[in-house]
Design an enzyme around this catalytic site. Structure first.
Site, short mmCIF file in Angstrom:
data_model
loop_
_atom_site.label_atom_id
_atom_site.label_comp_id
_atom_site.label_asym_id
_atom_site.label_seq_id
_atom_site.Cartn_x
_atom_site.Cartn_y
_atom_site.Cartn_z
N GLY A 12 0.77 -1.23 0.00
CA GLY A 12 0.00 0.00 0.00
C GLY A 12 0.81 1.28 0.00
O GLY A 12 0.35 2.30 0.53
N ARG A 64 -15.72 -16.68 -9.07
CA ARG A 64 -15.25 -15.33 -9.40
C ARG A 64 -16.40 -14.32 -9.47
O ARG A 64 -16.29 -13.19 -9.01
CB ARG A 64 -14.50 -15.38 -10.73
CG ARG A 64 -14.05 -14.05 -11.26
CD ARG A 64 -13.22 -14.20 -12.50
NE ARG A 64 -11.88 -14.65 -12.19
CZ ARG A 64 -10.89 -13.84 -11.78
NH1 ARG A 64 -11.09 -12.55 -11.68
NH2 ARG A 64 -9.70 -14.31 -11.50
N ARG A 90 -5.63 -8.59 -8.77
CA ARG A 90 -6.66 -9.46 -9.33
C ARG A 90 -7.22 -8.82 -10.58
O ARG A 90 -7.31 -7.58 -10.64
CB ARG A 90 -7.82 -9.64 -8.36
CG ARG A 90 -7.47 -10.32 -7.09
CD ARG A 90 -7.46 -11.82 -7.27
NE ARG A 90 -6.91 -12.45 -6.08
CZ ARG A 90 -6.34 -13.64 -6.06
NH1 ARG A 90 -6.25 -14.35 -7.17
NH2 ARG A 90 -5.88 -14.13 -4.95
N ILE A 91 -7.58 -9.64 -11.54
CA ILE A 91 -8.31 -9.11 -12.69
C ILE A 91 -9.69 -8.72 -12.19
O ILE A 91 -10.39 -9.51 -11.54
CB ILE A 91 -8.37 -10.14 -13.82
CG1 ILE A 91 -6.95 -10.36 -14.36
CG2 ILE A 91 -9.33 -9.71 -14.91
CD1 ILE A 91 -6.82 -11.42 -15.40
N HIS A 108 0.22 1.05 -12.75
CA HIS A 108 0.94 -0.10 -13.30
C HIS A 108 2.42 0.26 -13.43
O HIS A 108 2.76 1.33 -13.95
CB HIS A 108 0.36 -0.49 -14.66
CG HIS A 108 0.99 -1.73 -15.21
ND1 HIS A 108 0.68 -2.98 -14.72
CD2 HIS A 108 1.93 -1.91 -16.17
CE1 HIS A 108 1.41 -3.88 -15.38
NE2 HIS A 108 2.17 -3.26 -16.26
N SER A 135 2.64 3.84 -15.38
CA SER A 135 1.43 4.27 -16.09
C SER A 135 0.23 4.30 -15.15
O SER A 135 0.17 3.51 -14.20
CB SER A 135 1.08 3.31 -17.24
OG SER A 135 2.15 3.18 -18.14
C1 GAR Z 1 2.73 -1.02 -7.63
O1 GAR Z 1 3.98 -0.90 -8.24
C2 GAR Z 1 1.65 -1.22 -8.65
O2 GAR Z 1 1.86 -0.55 -9.84
C3 GAR Z 1 1.75 -2.70 -8.88
O3 GAR Z 1 1.90 -3.24 -7.60
C4 GAR Z 1 2.64 -2.31 -6.81
C5 GAR Z 1 1.90 -2.12 -5.52
O4 GAR Z 1 2.65 -1.43 -4.60
N1 GAR Z 1 0.58 -3.18 -9.55
C6 GAR Z 1 0.62 -4.07 -10.54
O5 GAR Z 1 1.63 -4.63 -10.90
C7 GAR Z 1 -0.73 -4.38 -11.14
N2 GAR Z 1 -0.56 -5.15 -12.34
P1 GAR Z 1 1.99 -0.85 -3.27
O6 GAR Z 1 1.10 -1.94 -2.68
O7 GAR Z 1 3.16 -0.58 -2.39
O8 GAR Z 1 1.23 0.39 -3.63
#
Ligand code: GAR
Length: 196
Positions: A12, A64, A90-91, A108, A135
Site C-alpha cells: 500500500g 469469481r 486481481r483481474i 501499473h 502508467s
Molecule cells: C505497484 O507498483 C503497482 O503498480 C503494482 O503493484 C505495486 C503495488 O505497490 N501493480 C501491478 O503490478 C498491477 N498489475 P503498493 O502496494 O506498495 O502500492
C-alpha cells in the site's frame, strides 16, 4: 471533494501517498475506504489514518462472479466518485467494470502498452530494455489495456534487480497518481473522454 475507495493487495505505498496527500486540506480528494482481496499489509494504513477497511477474500469465494458481486457491493456502500486500484493483483470482474468504468483507475509499473499483467517489472528486465516506466490507466475489460491517463519513462540501470527497478518506478507511480487525482477532480482530465 472526490471520495475515493482504494483497493490493494500488498503493502500500500501508493495508498499511503494518497492518504498523506489528503492530509492537506487543499487536496481535492479523500480516501473513504480501503478494500483488499486478502490480508494485505496495507490494510494497517486504515488504522493508522483512521479510515475504514474491508476485505473480500478471493480465496474461499464460491466463484469469481460471486466474489466480484460482493466486492462491488462493498465498494458501492461507500458511494465513491473514483475507485483506485493501487497494487490490486486481481483481474477486476466484469460486473465491477460494467458498474464503475471509467471511474476506476489502476497504477501499473511499466510504460503501457509495454509489459502489461502481473509482472510488469520482471518482464521489462527479462526483455533487456533500457527504459521502462509507470502508467496510470482507466480500467476496462482488458488486462491493462484501458485508456492512459498519465505515464512517465523510468530508466533501467545495469545490474538492476526486479526489486531495485521497482523501487525506482514506485515514486514515479505515486507522483502520477497523486497528481492525476487532482486533475480528475478539477476536470483537467475527463475520464469519459480518454481514448483507449
Ligand atoms: C505497484 O507498483 C503497482 O503498480 C503494482 O503493484 C505495486 C503495488 O505497490 N501493480 C501491478 O503490478 C498491477 N498489475 P503498493 O502496494 O506498495 O502500492
Amino acid at each position: 471533494m472526490l471520495k475515493l475507495v482504494v483497493l490493494i493487495s500488498g503493502g500500500g505505498t501508493n495508498l499511503r501517498a494518497l492518504l498523506e496527500a489528503s492530509e492537506d486540506a487543499e487536496y481535492p480528494a479523500r480516501v473513504v475506504a480501503i478494500g483488499a482481496d486478502r490480508e494485505a499489509d496495507g490494510l494497517a494504513l486504515g488504522e493508522e489514518f483512521g479510515i475504514p477497511a474491508f476485505t473480500v477474500p478471493f480465496r474461499g469465494a464460491a466463484d469469481r462472479d460471486r466474489w466480484g458481486e460482493e466486492l462491488l457491493a462493498q465498494v458501492r456502500f461507500w458511494e465513491p466518485d473514483l475507485v483506485v486500484l493501487s497494487g490490486f493483483m486481481r483481474i477486476v470482474p466484469p460486473v465491477m467494470v460494467d458498474a464503475l468504468s471509467p471511474r476506476m483507475i489502476n497504477t501499473h509499473p511499466a510504460y503501457l502498452p509495454e509489459f502489461p499483467g502481473a509482472h510488469g517489472v520482471r518482464d521489462a528486465l527479462a526483455a533487456g530494455v533500457t527504459q521502462t516506466g509507470a502508467s496510470l490507466i482507466v480500467v476496462d475489460d482488458s488486462v491493462d489495456g484501458g485508456p492512459i491517463i498519465a505515464q512517465e519513462r523510468v530508466p533501467v540501470h545495469a545490474g538492476d534487480t526486479e526489486q531495485t527497478l521497482h523501487e525506482r518506478i514506485k515514486p514515479v507511480e505515486r507522483r502520477l497518481l497523486v497528481q492525476a487525482v487532482i486533475d480528475i477532480a478539477n476536470g483537467t482530465v475527463n475520464l469519459e473522454d480518454l481514448d483507449a
